[in-house]
Write an enzyme that holds these catalytic residues in place. Structure first.
Site, PDB file in Angstrom:
ATOM      1  NE  ARG A  19     -18.035  20.741   5.983  1.00  0.00           N
ATOM      2  CZ  ARG A  19     -16.914  21.389   5.755  1.00  0.00           C
ATOM      3  NH1 ARG A  19     -16.024  20.898   4.892  1.00  0.00           N
ATOM      4  NH2 ARG A  19     -16.659  22.543   6.342  1.00  0.00           N
ATOM      5  CE  LYS A  76      -2.456   0.387  -3.532  1.00  0.00           C
ATOM      6  NZ  LYS A  76      -0.991   0.502  -3.308  1.00  0.00           N
ATOM      7  CE  LYS A  96      -1.522  -5.692  -8.721  1.00  0.00           C
ATOM      8  NZ  LYS A  96      -1.735  -4.573  -7.756  1.00  0.00           N
ATOM      9  CD  GLU A 105       2.179  -7.441  -9.584  1.00  0.00           C
ATOM     10  OE1 GLU A 105       1.499  -6.447  -9.278  1.00  0.00           O
ATOM     11  OE2 GLU A 105       2.275  -8.451  -8.858  1.00  0.00           O
ATOM     12  CG  ASP A 115       4.771  -5.225  -7.977  1.00  0.00           C
ATOM     13  OD1 ASP A 115       4.383  -4.080  -7.724  1.00  0.00           O
ATOM     14  OD2 ASP A 115       4.711  -6.161  -7.160  1.00  0.00           O
TER      15      ASP A 115
END
Length: 282
Positions: free
Chosen positions: A99, A134, A166, A199, A221
């Site tokens: 597994r 992410k 950002k 950004e 962005d």
């Protein structure tokens, strides 16, 4: 900073601990400790194979006496019925590693398959697909490796290997000029190898960044394709360019045709479907 191998080793320790705990009672109750056997990795869905090298680490870490024979390597295009590898050894070990190995290989192969699909959509263009942060907690190194196997490019690994200013950083720092100047000071004092990306949310912010300079890449962005094309023309090769935010497979080529260097796609890792495969006795 821990190395990639150290992080993978710790991940495998955790994977075995959460799956096997203090013993696989099902296997222990019905399989003698000295029984030997052989299992094969069977591909059940078309895609790009990824995770073979990590699978070998799983087997070696759990039972160094397991003997794998690899037929298909990472990066290969596979189809249902293909046998990627065979492993011989103690049946208890084959069952207990099954597994963990499949979880890793299915996810990595799913990521590599989706990445290859995105890269194929950009064929003939200079634009390359980037991953993001992410990722599944603890599995980032494996997931980013899968992106590379699928033909994509890794963005920064984490918060430590690149400066990415950002919108929140810019706002909290008191504006674009302050954010860039503070980043430049940090790089000079701490690590001259660090690259700086910033950004921008509109063409006015882009013009400010271009006037100040001192960055390596500009992230556009949530720009529309039309604004992206205009921005790329303004930048005119002076900085690397990256499109980000709300870009789907359906709109990917539109953005690539604007001439950006990179398109970052969170979907490569945050919501991908694993590639179907199984590990069966043979």
């Amino acid at each position: 900073m821990k190395t990639k191998d150290q992080l993978i080793d710790e991940l495998l320790d955790l994977a075995f601990a959460e799956d096997i705990g203090d013993g696989d009672c099902t296997t222990l109750c019905c399989i003698p400790a000295d029984e030997m056997g052989k299992s094969q990795l069977i591909v059940k869905e078309e895609g790009i194979l990824a995770g073979v090298d990590i699978a070998m680490k799983v087997f070696k870490k759990f039972d160094p006496e397991l003997k794998p024979t690899v037929f298909i390597h990472d990066g290969a295009h596979v189809k249902p019925g293909d046998i990627a590898f065979v492993v011989e050894g103690r049946v208890q070990s084959l069952l207990q590693t099954e597994r963990t190995m499949l979880n890793i290989m299915q996810r990595m192969s799913g990521i590599a398959t989706v990445t290859a699909k995105y890269m194929a959509e950009l064929k003939g263009l200079k634009t390359r697909v980037l991953d993001t942060r992410k990722t599944t907690p603890g599995m980032r190194m494996l997931e980013k490796e899968a992106v590379k196997i699928g033909g994509g490019v890794n963005h920064r690994i984490g918060l430590f290997d690149m400066i990415l200013l950002k919108d929140n950083h810019v706002d909290f720092a008191g504006g674009i000029a302050n954010a860039i100047h503070k980043a430049q000071e940090y790089v000079k004092a701490n690590n001259p190898e660090l690259k700086i990306e910033i950004e921008v949310r509109n063409l006015d912010e882009l013009r400010q960044v271009m006037e100040i300079g001192g960055v390596d890449r500009i992230m556009l962005d949530n720009f529309t394709p039309a604004l992206t094309r205009e921005a790329v023309q303004l930048i005119n090769g002076k900085f690397e360019t990256e499109s980000s935010g709300g870009i789907t497979f359906a709109t990917l080529r539109q953005y690539g045709e604007c001439g950006v260097d990179f398109i970052s796609v969170g979907a490569l890792t945050h919501s991908v479907k694993g590639l179907d495969m199984s590990f069966k006795a043979c």
